[in-house]
Design a protein around this motif. Structure first.
Motif, PDB file in Angstrom:
ATOM      1  N   GLN A  18       0.936  -1.265  -0.010  1.00 57.13           N
ATOM      2  CA  GLN A  18       0.145  -0.152   0.055  1.00 57.13           C
ATOM      3  C   GLN A  18       1.122   1.211   0.143  1.00 57.13           C
ATOM      4  N   ILE A  19       0.704   1.861  -1.055  1.00 59.64           N
ATOM      5  CA  ILE A  19       1.411   3.306  -1.208  1.00 59.64           C
ATOM      6  C   ILE A  19       0.522   4.466  -0.809  1.00 59.64           C
ATOM      7  N   MET A  20       1.041   5.289   0.137  1.00 61.10           N
ATOM      8  CA  MET A  20       0.350   6.644   0.196  1.00 61.10           C
ATOM      9  C   MET A  20       1.231   7.791  -0.158  1.00 61.10           C
ATOM     10  N   LEU A  21       0.983   8.484  -1.019  1.00 59.08           N
ATOM     11  CA  LEU A  21       1.626   9.693  -1.547  1.00 59.08           C
ATOM     12  C   LEU A  21       1.057  10.882  -0.980  1.00 59.08           C
ATOM     13  N   SER A  22       1.989  11.989  -0.438  1.00 59.46           N
ATOM     14  CA  SER A  22       1.514  13.157  -0.047  1.00 59.46           C
ATOM     15  C   SER A  22       2.638  14.181  -0.495  1.00 59.46           C
ATOM     16  N   GLN A  23       2.184  15.637  -0.323  1.00 57.57           N
ATOM     17  CA  GLN A  23       3.099  16.557  -0.662  1.00 57.57           C
ATOM     18  C   GLN A  23       4.285  16.582   0.205  1.00 57.57           C
ATOM     19  N   GLY A  24       5.489  16.914  -0.532  1.00 51.23           N
ATOM     20  CA  GLY A  24       6.497  16.764   0.439  1.00 51.23           C
ATOM     21  C   GLY A  24       7.551  18.098  -0.030  1.00 51.23           C
ATOM     22  N   THR A  25       8.399  18.499   0.987  1.00 50.74           N
ATOM     23  CA  THR A  25       9.475  19.684   0.771  1.00 50.74           C
ATOM     24  C   THR A  25      10.752  19.395   0.573  1.00 50.74           C
ATOM     25  N   ASN A  26      10.929  17.958   1.055  1.00 53.90           N
ATOM     26  CA  ASN A  26      12.437  17.905   1.334  1.00 53.90           C
ATOM     27  C   ASN A  26      13.058  16.355   0.473  1.00 53.90           C
ATOM     28  N   GLY A  27      12.704  16.605  -0.855  1.00 53.17           N
ATOM     29  CA  GLY A  27      13.265  15.464  -1.804  1.00 53.17           C
ATOM     30  C   GLY A  27      12.044  14.199  -1.494  1.00 53.17           C
ATOM     31  N   ILE A  28      12.532  13.037  -1.760  1.00 52.09           N
ATOM     32  CA  ILE A  28      11.464  11.740  -1.727  1.00 52.09           C
ATOM     33  C   ILE A  28      11.990  11.225  -0.468  1.00 52.09           C
ATOM     34  N   GLU A  29      10.824  11.331   0.445  1.00 49.85           N
ATOM     35  CA  GLU A  29      10.965  10.612   1.854  1.00 49.85           C
ATOM     36  C   GLU A  29      10.286   9.444   1.909  1.00 49.85           C
ATOM     37  N   ILE A  30      10.769   8.384   2.085  1.00 53.68           N
ATOM     38  CA  ILE A  30      10.054   6.896   2.136  1.00 53.68           C
ATOM     39  C   ILE A  30       9.977   6.440   3.468  1.00 53.68           C
ATOM     40  N   ASN A  31       8.750   6.375   4.067  1.00 58.89           N
ATOM     41  CA  ASN A  31       8.739   5.695   5.273  1.00 58.89           C
ATOM     42  C   ASN A  31       8.171   4.205   4.700  1.00 58.89           C
ATOM     43  N   LEU A  32       8.943   3.196   5.306  1.00 60.96           N
ATOM     44  CA  LEU A  32       8.883   1.895   4.756  1.00 60.96           C
ATOM     45  C   LEU A  32       8.588   0.802   5.954  1.00 60.96           C
ATOM     46  N   GLU A  33       7.440   0.169   5.829  1.00 61.96           N
ATOM     47  CA  GLU A  33       7.218  -1.183   6.620  1.00 61.96           C
ATOM     48  C   GLU A  33       7.167  -2.086   5.915  1.00 61.96           C
ATOM     49  N   SER A  34       7.950  -3.024   6.430  1.00 59.27           N
ATOM     50  CA  SER A  34       7.937  -4.323   5.715  1.00 59.27           C
ATOM     51  C   SER A  34       8.527  -5.597   6.349  1.00 59.27           C
ATOM     52  N   ASP A  35       8.099  -6.849   6.248  1.00 51.99           N
ATOM     53  CA  ASP A  35       8.695  -8.022   7.003  1.00 51.99           C
ATOM     54  C   ASP A  35       9.969  -8.369   6.428  1.00 51.99           C
ATOM     55  N   VAL A  36      10.309  -7.892   5.048  1.00 55.26           N
ATOM     56  CA  VAL A  36      11.260  -8.435   4.480  1.00 55.26           C
ATOM     57  C   VAL A  36      12.229  -7.102   4.180  1.00 55.26           C
ATOM     58  N   ILE A  37      12.159  -6.088   5.171  1.00 51.42           N
ATOM     59  CA  ILE A  37      13.053  -4.734   5.103  1.00 51.42           C
ATOM     60  C   ILE A  37      14.445  -5.354   4.987  1.00 51.42           C
ATOM     61  N   LYS A  38      14.886  -6.231   6.028  1.00 52.31           N
ATOM     62  CA  LYS A  38      16.286  -6.283   5.947  1.00 52.31           C
ATOM     63  C   LYS A  38      16.989  -7.031   4.522  1.00 52.31           C
ATOM     64  N   GLN A  39      16.092  -7.583   3.964  1.00 56.07           N
ATOM     65  CA  GLN A  39      16.828  -8.203   2.653  1.00 56.07           C
ATOM     66  C   GLN A  39      16.324  -7.466   1.584  1.00 56.07           C
ATOM     67  N   PHE A  40      15.184  -6.732   1.404  1.00 51.62           N
ATOM     68  CA  PHE A  40      14.575  -6.108   0.150  1.00 51.62           C
ATOM     69  C   PHE A  40      14.208  -4.661   0.482  1.00 51.62           C
ATOM     70  N   GLY A  41      14.506  -4.183   1.842  1.00 55.61           N
ATOM     71  CA  GLY A  41      14.082  -2.783   2.002  1.00 55.61           C
ATOM     72  C   GLY A  41      14.732  -1.746   0.918  1.00 55.61           C
ATOM     73  N   ASP A  42      16.181  -1.817   0.684  1.00 59.41           N
ATOM     74  CA  ASP A  42      16.869  -0.974  -0.138  1.00 59.41           C
ATOM     75  C   ASP A  42      16.031  -0.874  -1.712  1.00 59.41           C
ATOM     76  N   GLN A  43      15.900  -2.181  -2.181  1.00 57.84           N
ATOM     77  CA  GLN A  43      15.279  -2.648  -3.489  1.00 57.84           C
ATOM     78  C   GLN A  43      13.853  -1.898  -3.550  1.00 57.84           C
ATOM     79  N   ILE A  44      13.127  -2.226  -2.386  1.00 55.71           N
ATOM     80  CA  ILE A  44      11.689  -1.565  -2.580  1.00 55.71           C
ATOM     81  C   ILE A  44      11.839  -0.044  -2.674  1.00 55.71           C
ATOM     82  N   LYS A  45      12.626   0.602  -1.908  1.00 55.34           N
ATOM     83  CA  LYS A  45      12.582   2.190  -1.950  1.00 55.34           C
ATOM     84  C   LYS A  45      13.233   2.735  -3.346  1.00 55.34           C
TER      85      LYS A  45
END
Lengths: 96, 512
Positions: A18-45
């Motif tokens: 689920q992706i929620m996009l809203s206005q930002g001012t400081n580049g592309i800031e990604i807050n990611l929750e994932s069970d596979v964040i350790k292995q695939f966090g960078d790839q997802i971002k």
């Protein structure tokens, strides 16, 4: 390109994201929750960032809740969220 | 030092804990010495106690080893009741040696660790908040994981010396004769608890149902029991096992099950009088259904089914397609009730089931087994212990023991969500590839190259795609992408024993 308003795409079902996009001012800031964040966090971002940049959007806040989605799913959900956030009525064929 | 599945083992711990590295799945014919418990002689007077507190106070001292069984599974009330009292009494440095730990026990164990009440654990496995705490270094001493057969061996040879066993039962008489079949919270076979009843120095039964003497059939015998404590409830019957068994409708699981059945029925072992063991997962239950039809079509009957038993298996017993069920635990109400009603469903203890240091365990006679996996690697090694994030979240159960069957099949999806199941190297080796014969996934099967006989035979089966294990691994990676390797510290949080008591792998503290 600017984000006009907050938009959401995707579900919390397994193998979705689920992706929620809203206005930002400081580049592309990604807050990611994932069970596979350790292995695939960078790839997802990376996939999310690439799609947003392809639309020429420089600033965005992204809240992503991943349930083990594959890259193709992440890309599709991000495109949909961007399209909704910029009130696009036609697909951006260059991004696809 | 490295062992025979190429795992680096910490020299200092191996020496300190007097362990040998894993070498081989062959047990051979060593001569072993067994131990016996001490016995406080009694003529049976005043075995019934009103106060659990008093029993704990008189019998549990600092530094002791205490044990429980996990037959109540997620419906267990006994563990938390006893541990609450032990923690509140301020008892320290206990070794916790249950047959396994279920989720309802997690928070209590974490509290006991934090309080210094529990400083050592040996178990079949652990999950949830407890697995998380241990993986983050909550215990100073490494946890020891043993299979069900390995635990039986360790108890018999005195590696696990139980001072006090607290065993919940749905019925007992005033002398301590008890079984798992009658009462409110029934679970059928007492298989794992029978080891504790036989070898613990003190045996305390907890029951909500005191019945007239003599209580038969007696699985636990009066000769083994020191005290019986009456409690309000020993367990929640609705949470002991799944109620009605639902057959999976998941097309992926059904496809895997169908292929597993193709492997079994085209193997040389599928003939009249064969034996098998299945697990309790969706695919395993579906296999039983396909296997039933194949047995009817080919006029083949099984001599026995083994292991954790489910209703689909006891239905085959009732139907006459299986002669005997050798039952170490029951996963659902139907299987538990069947043990009560059907004399051909034999209760067996963990030693009889799977102990390698035995004069023959039932697994030694097993033809076919279907097992699951969190990960399988290109050497066919299987992990059922650590999750995709490196955190402990599983149990060996009978995996290592049953895998010694003549045909060992691992049924598993190729990927789960974004996690590849077939990988280059499993996070934790639990069962060595040497005892694994066939991997079945939804895309096809891979056969261990050392089983050329199976490769020749199964190659002729129409509609059964055969790949090398490396091809399966490549397919999985193509779908999910390349995972970043997990990061661990140098600290060992758990030792994983092979069933013979050698060390097959260790689990390290996760780095966050």
């Amino acid at each position: 390109m600017e984000i006009k308003h907050t938009a959401i795409a995707g579900t919390l079902e397994s193998s979705d994201i689920q992706i929620m996009l809203s206005q930002g001012t400081n580049g592309i800031e990604i807050n990611l929750e994932s069970d596979v964040i350790k292995q695939f966090g960078d790839q997802i971002k990376q996939v999310i960032t690439d799609v947003i940049k392809d639309y020429g959007i420089d600033n965005a806040k992204v809240k992503a809740v991943d349930k083990g989605a594959l890259d193709c799913v992440i890309k599709a959900r991000t495109i949909t969220a961007v399209q909704r956030s910029i009130d696009a009525t036609e697909p951006n064929w260059e991004v696809l | 030092m490295k062992n025979n599945v190429n795992r680096e083992l910490p020299d200092n711990l191996m020496e300190k804990m007097d362990y040998k590295p894993f070498e081989s799945v062959e047990i051979g014919n060593p001569v072993v010495q067994r131990v016996a418990p001490t016995v406080r002689v009694s003529n049976g007077e005043n075995k019934i106690k009103d106060s659990l507190e008093d029993v704990v106070k008189e019998n549990v001292k600092d530094g002791m080893t205490i044990s429980f069984h996990h037959h109540f599974r997620e419906g267990d009330y006994v563990f938390n009741k006893v541990m609450r009292i032990i923690i509140d009494m301020g008892i320290k440095n206990l070794t916790l040696a249950p047959s396994s730990l279920t989720n309802v026990m997690n928070d209590m164990v974490v509290e006991a660790i934090e309080a210094g009440t529990v400083t050592n654990i040996t178990s079949s496995g652990m999950r949830g908040s407890l697995g998380d705490a241990v993986s983050h270094g909550a215990l100073k001493e490494p946890v020891i994981f043993r299979s069900h057969g390995g635990r039986a061996r360790a108890i018999e040879e005195g590696k696990i010396k139980i001072d006090v066993a607290f065993l919940g039962v749905p019925n007992a008489d005033e002398m301590g004769n008890a079984n798992g079949m009658e009462g409110k919270a029934v679970f059928g076979s007492l298989g794992y608890a029978l080891m504790d009843a036989q070898y613990a120095n003190k045996v305390v039964l907890l029951t909500d149902n005191i019945v007239a003497y003599p209580n038969t059939p007696a699985s636990i015998k009066q000769t083994q029991v020191d005290y019986i404590v009456k409690v309000d409830e020993v367990g929640n019957p609705d949470k002991i096992g799944s109620g009605a068994t639902r057959f999976t409708k998941d097309p992926k699981e059904l496809k895997i099950a169908k292929m597993v059945n193709d492997v079994i029925t085209n193997s040389p072992y599928f003939k009249d009088g064969f034996s098998f063991q299945t697990g309790s997962g969706g695919a395993a239950l579906a296999v039983t259904r396909y296997l039933r039809q194949s047995m009817i079509d080919n006029h083949i009957k099984a001599s026995f089914a083994l292991g954790g038993i489910t209703k689909p298996t006891t239905d085959l017993l009732k139907e006459g397609l299986i002669e005997k069920v050798m039952d170490v635990q029951d996963f659902d109400k139907g299987a538990a009730a069947s043990m009560h009603d059907n004399p051909n469903q034999q209760e067996i203890d963990a030693s009889w089931y799977a102990d390698p240091d035995n004069k023959g365990a039932v697994v030694d006679k097993l033809d076919v087994v279907i097992l699951s996996a969190l990960e399988v690697d290109t050497k066919f090694n299987v992990n059922v212990m650590s999750g995709s994030d490196g955190v402990i979240r599983g149990a060996i159960g009978g995996h290592q023991d049953a895998a010694t069957a003549k045909l060992t099949i691992i049924s598993t999806p190729l990927v789960r969500g974004r996690i590849a199941t077939v990988v280059n190297d499993v996070t934790t080796v639990v069962t060595p590839g040497d005892s694994i014969d066939v991997i079945v996934t939804e895309v096809g099967i891979a056969i261990n190259p050392k089983r050329q006989d199976l490769i020749d035979r199964l190659a002729k089966v129409p509609g059964l795609p055969i790949f090398t294990i490396d091809e399966l691994q490549a397919m999985a990676q193509k779908i999910v992408g390349e995972a970043k390797p997990l990061e661990f510290t140098d600290r060992t949080v758990a030792m994983v024993e092979y069933r013979d008591g050698s060390i097959i792998d260790t689990i390290k503290e996760v780095k966050d």
